[in-house]
Scaffold this motif. Sequence first.
Motif, mmCIF file in Angstrom:
data_model
loop_
_atom_site.group_PDB
_atom_site.id
_atom_site.type_symbol
_atom_site.label_atom_id
_atom_site.label_comp_id
_atom_site.label_asym_id
_atom_site.label_seq_id
_atom_site.Cartn_x
_atom_site.Cartn_y
_atom_site.Cartn_z
ATOM 1 N N ASP A 152 40.213 46.434 21.012
ATOM 2 C CA ASP A 152 38.937 46.697 21.379
ATOM 3 C C ASP A 152 38.989 46.925 22.897
ATOM 4 O O ASP A 152 38.424 47.716 23.686
ATOM 5 C CB ASP A 152 38.060 45.996 21.150
ATOM 6 C CG ASP A 152 37.706 46.186 19.475
ATOM 7 O OD1 ASP A 152 38.223 47.346 18.912
ATOM 8 O OD2 ASP A 152 37.130 45.294 18.831
ATOM 9 N N GLY A 153 39.480 46.047 23.554
ATOM 10 C CA GLY A 153 39.642 46.119 25.040
ATOM 11 C C GLY A 153 40.383 47.186 25.669
ATOM 12 O O GLY A 153 40.088 47.652 26.583
ATOM 13 N N LEU A 154 41.881 47.534 25.096
ATOM 14 C CA LEU A 154 42.326 48.629 25.590
ATOM 15 C C LEU A 154 41.739 49.972 25.337
ATOM 16 O O LEU A 154 41.734 50.743 26.217
ATOM 17 C CB LEU A 154 43.704 48.666 24.859
ATOM 18 C CG LEU A 154 44.662 47.463 25.301
ATOM 19 C CD1 LEU A 154 45.993 47.748 24.330
ATOM 20 C CD2 LEU A 154 45.027 47.364 26.836
ATOM 21 N N VAL A 155 40.769 50.005 24.239
ATOM 22 C CA VAL A 155 40.119 51.219 24.080
ATOM 23 C C VAL A 155 38.948 51.248 25.017
ATOM 24 O O VAL A 155 38.849 52.291 25.577
ATOM 25 C CB VAL A 155 39.460 51.167 22.578
ATOM 26 C CG1 VAL A 155 38.384 52.331 22.392
ATOM 27 C CG2 VAL A 155 40.374 51.280 21.560
ATOM 28 N N ARG A 156 38.235 50.218 25.379
ATOM 29 C CA ARG A 156 37.489 50.249 26.628
ATOM 30 C C ARG A 156 37.922 50.402 28.011
ATOM 31 O O ARG A 156 37.057 51.514 28.585
ATOM 32 C CB ARG A 156 36.917 48.620 26.452
ATOM 33 C CG ARG A 156 35.739 48.469 27.660
ATOM 34 C CD ARG A 156 34.401 49.016 27.174
ATOM 35 N NE ARG A 156 33.210 48.670 28.016
ATOM 36 C CZ ARG A 156 32.568 47.640 28.150
ATOM 37 N NH1 ARG A 156 32.958 46.469 26.975
ATOM 38 N NH2 ARG A 156 31.469 47.024 28.782
ATOM 39 N N ILE A 157 39.049 50.081 28.125
ATOM 40 C CA ILE A 157 39.841 50.451 29.295
ATOM 41 C C ILE A 157 40.761 51.733 29.493
ATOM 42 O O ILE A 157 40.950 52.209 30.727
ATOM 43 C CB ILE A 157 40.571 49.289 30.022
ATOM 44 C CG1 ILE A 157 40.860 49.218 31.505
ATOM 45 C CG2 ILE A 157 41.894 49.089 29.273
ATOM 46 C CD1 ILE A 157 39.557 48.977 32.326
ATOM 47 N N SER A 158 40.910 52.251 28.397
ATOM 48 C CA SER A 158 41.860 53.360 28.251
ATOM 49 C C SER A 158 41.377 54.514 29.339
ATOM 50 O O SER A 158 42.582 55.209 29.686
ATOM 51 C CB SER A 158 41.941 53.933 26.945
ATOM 52 O OG SER A 158 40.844 54.280 26.304
#
Length: 386
Positions: free
Chosen positions: A303-309
């Motif tokens: 979820d965090g990587l999707v947010r910062i992607s």
Amino acid sequence: MIAYITVSGMILAFSAALSWKFFQLAKAPRDMALRAVTLCLISAACSFVLAIPPFAGVIGSLGGPGAPRLVQNLLVLSMVYWLMCFYLYSAAADTASGNRRARREATLLAIAAIALTVTTAAAAGHDKGGNFRGANVHDPALAAFYLTANLYLVYALSMALRWTCAYARASQRPLATGLWLVAVSIGAMATSCAIRTVLTALLWQGRTVPPTVTLVSSLIIAIAVPLFLVGFSYPGVATRIAAERLRRQHRQMYRRLGPLWELLNEAFPEHTLDRTPTEQWRERLIPLGMHRRYYRRVIERRDGLVRISPLLAPAQQAQQDKSRWADDLADQLCTALHREQPRPASAQAVAVAMPSVQSLEDDARQLAELSDAVRRRVLAGSHQID
């Protein structure tokens, strides 16, 4: 000394097997097949324990010389009856059908048990006790005793062997392995009982039988009983070993994901799935606690990587050296998260650090590589500061 170790090992094995069956039965008390297996193991354990000289001596002092033999054989007959019941309930369309078939088999068991009791009482005046090798099988009452017991055992074990082989052929490992071990042990016991039936008939007619043949039949039983216990216990033990291996793998992956989790959790604490404080000791004692923490950490980091992607995708797409993707992505990630405003603008999320095979375990391994790169970057930064 060897006999003491053997007896202690068997008692320990029976205790472990019964403890596991009691645990399973407590979770499914209405499972008739599981109840039959548990009663089968209880009968086998009692038969073994009560044959040990101290216990056999107490039974003999209370009921006469033939009482220990009667009790042990009744328990052995009960063991094979409950073994048959396991298959009867497993193959039955419903519990009522299984109960009807079990009652029919119980009638045969009752007839055999009554016959053993009557023949033991008939031989009471001249019965010196002892097992098959030490009993006076020339006596008609004792001959009838052993013929009845062995004929019932041959019948019940043959039926159980047929069902065990059928279930083993239709099962997958590790259950199939355990069932084949049980089938070998049941076949050995049936063979030993058939040999004893023939020997009893020959001795009753006054024939002489080599002591070696009687000894071999006893050795077959001595080997078959532990093998029977191993076969019943093998699927559960193998499953627990596999579960512990998976738990250890998840623990290792959980720790590997730690640096990436700390980095993204600091930037996006709202992505934490379970923010209710729980006692750590209770969480660690729960068998599924490790798996829950592992899956939670994987999902939170994705979820965090999707947010910062959106801030990472352009640089990642321009990257040509695929062997250093994790280190380069870790650099981009740390740079993006340490800006004054790390939250990316509203843009469409793109795939970041995605595995070639779409599965949770592959996704976790991909995130673990990125987390390892984050750890190397943090360590390199701390050495530069030093």
